[in-house]
Design a protein around this motif. Structure first.
Motif, PDB file in Angstrom:
ATOM      1  N   LYS A 113       8.466  12.034  -4.024  1.00 39.13           N
ATOM      2  CA  LYS A 113       9.193  12.902  -4.948  1.00 39.13           C
ATOM      3  C   LYS A 113       8.904  14.372  -4.622  1.00 39.13           C
ATOM      4  O   LYS A 113       9.812  15.194  -4.564  1.00 39.13           O
ATOM      5  CB  LYS A 113       8.808  12.589  -6.397  1.00 39.13           C
ATOM      6  N   GLU A 114       7.633  14.674  -4.399  1.00 44.06           N
ATOM      7  CA  GLU A 114       7.219  16.038  -4.113  1.00 44.06           C
ATOM      8  C   GLU A 114       7.786  16.546  -2.774  1.00 44.06           C
ATOM      9  O   GLU A 114       8.248  17.682  -2.662  1.00 44.06           O
ATOM     10  CB  GLU A 114       5.690  16.123  -4.075  1.00 44.06           C
ATOM     11  N   LEU A 115       7.783  15.704  -1.783  1.00 49.12           N
ATOM     12  CA  LEU A 115       8.191  16.101  -0.443  1.00 49.12           C
ATOM     13  C   LEU A 115       9.705  16.073  -0.218  1.00 49.12           C
ATOM     14  O   LEU A 115      10.221  16.874   0.568  1.00 49.12           O
ATOM     15  CB  LEU A 115       7.519  15.212   0.593  1.00 49.12           C
ATOM     16  N   PHE A 116      10.402  15.147  -0.860  1.00 53.05           N
ATOM     17  CA  PHE A 116      11.799  14.925  -0.496  1.00 53.05           C
ATOM     18  C   PHE A 116      12.832  15.141  -1.613  1.00 53.05           C
ATOM     19  O   PHE A 116      14.006  14.981  -1.370  1.00 53.05           O
ATOM     20  CB  PHE A 116      11.968  13.509   0.077  1.00 53.05           C
ATOM     21  N   GLU A 117      12.410  15.433  -2.789  1.00 53.15           N
ATOM     22  CA  GLU A 117      13.395  15.636  -3.857  1.00 53.15           C
ATOM     23  C   GLU A 117      13.470  17.078  -4.285  1.00 53.15           C
ATOM     24  O   GLU A 117      12.707  17.901  -4.048  1.00 53.15           O
ATOM     25  CB  GLU A 117      13.060  14.751  -5.057  1.00 53.15           C
ATOM     26  N   THR A 133       0.790  -1.232   0.000  1.00 51.48           N
ATOM     27  CA  THR A 133       0.000   0.000   0.000  1.00 51.48           C
ATOM     28  C   THR A 133       0.822   1.281   0.000  1.00 51.48           C
ATOM     29  O   THR A 133       0.262   2.362  -0.097  1.00 51.48           O
ATOM     30  CB  THR A 133      -0.917   0.045   1.234  1.00 51.48           C
ATOM     31  N   GLY A 134       2.145   1.174   0.159  1.00 47.47           N
ATOM     32  CA  GLY A 134       2.998   2.360   0.267  1.00 47.47           C
ATOM     33  C   GLY A 134       3.035   2.873   1.691  1.00 47.47           C
ATOM     34  O   GLY A 134       2.255   2.450   2.537  1.00 47.47           O
ATOM     35  N   HIS A 135       3.948   3.790   1.945  1.00 45.66           N
ATOM     36  CA  HIS A 135       4.106   4.349   3.292  1.00 45.66           C
ATOM     37  C   HIS A 135       2.889   5.144   3.739  1.00 45.66           C
ATOM     38  O   HIS A 135       2.604   5.230   4.934  1.00 45.66           O
ATOM     39  CB  HIS A 135       5.355   5.251   3.359  1.00 45.66           C
ATOM     40  N   PHE A 136       2.190   5.754   2.824  1.00 46.15           N
ATOM     41  CA  PHE A 136       1.042   6.592   3.182  1.00 46.15           C
ATOM     42  C   PHE A 136      -0.279   5.834   3.110  1.00 46.15           C
ATOM     43  O   PHE A 136      -1.324   6.389   3.424  1.00 46.15           O
ATOM     44  CB  PHE A 136       0.987   7.829   2.278  1.00 46.15           C
ATOM     45  N   GLY A 137      -0.245   4.580   2.608  1.00 42.40           N
ATOM     46  CA  GLY A 137      -1.462   3.781   2.491  1.00 42.40           C
ATOM     47  C   GLY A 137      -2.330   4.183   1.314  1.00 42.40           C
ATOM     48  O   GLY A 137      -3.496   3.810   1.232  1.00 42.40           O
ATOM     49  N   LEU A 138      -1.769   4.935   0.385  1.00 43.08           N
ATOM     50  CA  LEU A 138      -2.540   5.441  -0.758  1.00 43.08           C
ATOM     51  C   LEU A 138      -2.207   4.702  -2.053  1.00 43.08           C
ATOM     52  O   LEU A 138      -2.677   5.075  -3.116  1.00 43.08           O
ATOM     53  CB  LEU A 138      -2.264   6.941  -0.942  1.00 43.08           C
ATOM     54  N   GLY A 139      -1.366   3.687  -1.964  1.00 44.15           N
ATOM     55  CA  GLY A 139      -0.925   2.951  -3.141  1.00 44.15           C
ATOM     56  C   GLY A 139       0.494   3.347  -3.498  1.00 44.15           C
ATOM     57  O   GLY A 139       0.952   4.448  -3.189  1.00 44.15           O
ATOM     58  N   ALA A 182       4.948   7.167  -4.475  1.00 42.82           N
ATOM     59  CA  ALA A 182       6.128   7.633  -5.205  1.00 42.82           C
ATOM     60  C   ALA A 182       5.994   9.115  -5.561  1.00 42.82           C
ATOM     61  O   ALA A 182       6.958   9.882  -5.436  1.00 42.82           O
ATOM     62  CB  ALA A 182       6.337   6.802  -6.474  1.00 42.82           C
ATOM     63  N   GLU A 183       4.788   9.542  -5.956  1.00 42.62           N
ATOM     64  CA  GLU A 183       4.559  10.967  -6.277  1.00 42.62           C
ATOM     65  C   GLU A 183       4.776  11.845  -5.049  1.00 42.62           C
ATOM     66  O   GLU A 183       5.424  12.879  -5.131  1.00 42.62           O
ATOM     67  CB  GLU A 183       3.119  11.156  -6.778  1.00 42.62           C
ATOM     68  N   LEU A 184       4.230  11.440  -3.941  1.00 38.60           N
ATOM     69  CA  LEU A 184       4.355  12.230  -2.709  1.00 38.60           C
ATOM     70  C   LEU A 184       5.792  12.282  -2.221  1.00 38.60           C
ATOM     71  O   LEU A 184       6.261  13.328  -1.789  1.00 38.60           O
ATOM     72  CB  LEU A 184       3.440  11.663  -1.617  1.00 38.60           C
TER      73      LEU A 184
END
Length: 191
Positions: free
Chosen positions: A187-191, A172-178, A183-185
């Protein structure tokens, strides 16, 4: 009317709920949590599902069910949802060896009449069978987890190495959103 009002007030103050002060004799260490109070009391260690529904199993479910404390002073079923460890692990592992026995417990009781559901939630720090001199510290959860998951040995907190947690994150990913949204989040938050 005044006599009736006074009698009613005295009756309410004499009720077990109002008279019960479980702090006497407690040596529990504060966690500085809202509505916590030190609480030392005698109770029977029970299977909560059994107590509430009558669906009972041997040995309080052998670790598969939540454990409760049926307080001797007033018959209240207390929910010990935390042990003495800082990671807020549950207390079932620590209480299971005492299933069906009468014990003394020392810890912190959370009770707030203004918050629905925040009544008789307990953080057990020490346990001993009634009449025993020696206390058992309620801190065995991590050791029990390590014994159950020897393949997850390593550095860092247990939950970063837990196979169930890692399998869930992989699904489910770290955020539970898939995984894609994850991966999008990231990238947005940490790159």
């Amino acid at each position: 009317m005044r006599v009736l009002t006074t009698s009613l007030a005295l009756a309410l103050l004499a009720s077990p709920a109002m008279a019960a002060d479980f702090s006497e004799g407690s040596t529990a260490k504060s966690w500085n949590l809202y509505a916590e109070a030190p609480a030392f009391f005698e109770a029977k260690v029970v299977d909560i599902t059994c107590e509430i529904t009558g669906d009972c199993t041997d040995n309080c479910g052998g670790g598969s069910r939540q454990i409760g404390l049926l307080r001797a002073a007033d018959g209240v079923l207390v929910f010990p949802n935390k042990n003495a460890q800082s990671g807020f692990q549950g207390a079932a592992v620590d209480l299971l060896p005492f299933c069906g026995k009468t014990v003394e417990v020392d810890g912190l009781l959370i009770k707030d009449e203004d918050i629905q559901g925040a009544a008789n939630i307990y953080q057990v720090q020490k346990i001993r069978e009634t009449g025993a001199q020696e206390w058992t510290k309620a801190n065995t959860w991590t050791k029990a987890w390590e014994a159950k998951h020897p393949e997850a040995a390593g550095k860092g907190p247990w939950f970063r190495r837990d196979p169930r947690v890692n399998a869930h994150i992989a699904q489910t990913g770290h955020f539970g959103l898939g995984l894609e949204k994850d991966a999008e989040l990231i990238k947005e938050l940490f790159e």
